[in-house]
Design an enzyme around this catalytic site. Sequence first.
Site, PDB file in Angstrom:
ATOM      1  CE1 TYR A  57       5.211  -7.406  12.071  1.00 36.71           C
ATOM      2  CE2 TYR A  57       3.521  -9.108  12.014  1.00 36.71           C
ATOM      3  CZ  TYR A  57       4.418  -8.293  11.349  1.00 36.71           C
ATOM      4  OH  TYR A  57       4.521  -8.363   9.979  1.00 36.71           O
ATOM      5  CG  LEU A 208      -7.363  -4.156   2.234  1.00 36.62           C
ATOM      6  CD1 LEU A 208      -8.255  -4.262   3.477  1.00 36.62           C
ATOM      7  CD2 LEU A 208      -8.214  -4.004   0.985  1.00 36.62           C
ATOM      8  CB  SER A 210      -1.504   1.041   5.330  1.00 37.36           C
ATOM      9  OG  SER A 210      -0.227   0.451   5.165  1.00 37.36           O
ATOM     10  CG  LEU A 212      -4.055   4.471   2.423  1.00 39.31           C
ATOM     11  CD1 LEU A 212      -2.995   5.157   1.581  1.00 39.31           C
ATOM     12  CD2 LEU A 212      -4.692   5.450   3.405  1.00 39.31           C
ATOM     13  CG  LEU A 213      -6.206   0.250  -2.074  1.00 40.11           C
ATOM     14  CD1 LEU A 213      -5.295  -0.888  -2.526  1.00 40.11           C
ATOM     15  CD2 LEU A 213      -6.871   0.908  -3.284  1.00 40.11           C
TER      16      LEU A 213
END
Length: 303
Positions: A57, A208, A210, A212-213
């Site tokens: 990352y 989630l 990415s 969207l949820l």
Amino acid sequence: MRYRTLGKTDLRVSVVGIGTWQFGGEWGRTYEQEEVNAILGRGKELGINLIDTAECYGDHLSESLIGESIRGSREDWIVATKFGHHFHRNFERTDVYEAKDVVSQLELSLKALKTDYIDLYQFHSGPDVAFDKDELWNILNKQVEAGKIRHLGISIGSNLNIHQTSQASKVNAGAIQVVYNRLDRNPEKEVFPSCIEQNLGVLARVPLASGLLSGKYKPGAKFAADDVRSRRDAAVLDKHMQEVEAIKRDEVPEGTDMAAWALAWCINNPAVTSVIPGCKDPAQVEANAAAIELVEAGHPQDV
């Protein structure tokens, strides 16, 4: 906050953790140290004690930001990181799972995190051919004996990778990390039953989907070029956004925040120990932590 034992390990983790891929700069923005301090500081106030990061990352960038932030309170956190990649630039990595190189990666992670031990060190989405090398696990278990790693884990790249999951106990791994959310239930087929059979902890990443949820995105939404979501198939994204609208309409109780509902939906699965959603600011940390109000009692790993 609620806490669970991470499978057969002795790690007591909050059911909501903090995912930190975003700190590496591939989610549409970069982060300053003060912003990371505020996110992790708010998480600690809310009882969150689990941080998940990775070597790639950024070039150990996320780890470095985390290490500086928790330097004075290391003992209050369960830090999970990963190995297996050399980062070159955004969205460009090289797979490196050779045993000697992994030890070098471990030393770089320890240095970045400003610590002398890692709570959970995870094989990061590697192929079976790399996973199956005894030399790798022998040298990692020597690092466990040396006290540089408390526990080993496996972050499987495919939600259907039952091979690596089924071999976890053999290589002395105590936890599996896997993509799991209301849009992607593949782990329920084979991975979760194997985890339950072996008493493995489960960290659910991308809970989630990415973002969207969260219910914030509508079909046709576009993402910036420096956001990893822009690299996904637009038709698939649109399909998922349409599914989210149906889920919100048919499954989420009226008046309930969809993101909190989606996190609790994962946490309530008897195989899942904890979710590790990303968060862009302290307000999102608070919203994620609110999911505990929807978490049912009586989970097999409850403390």
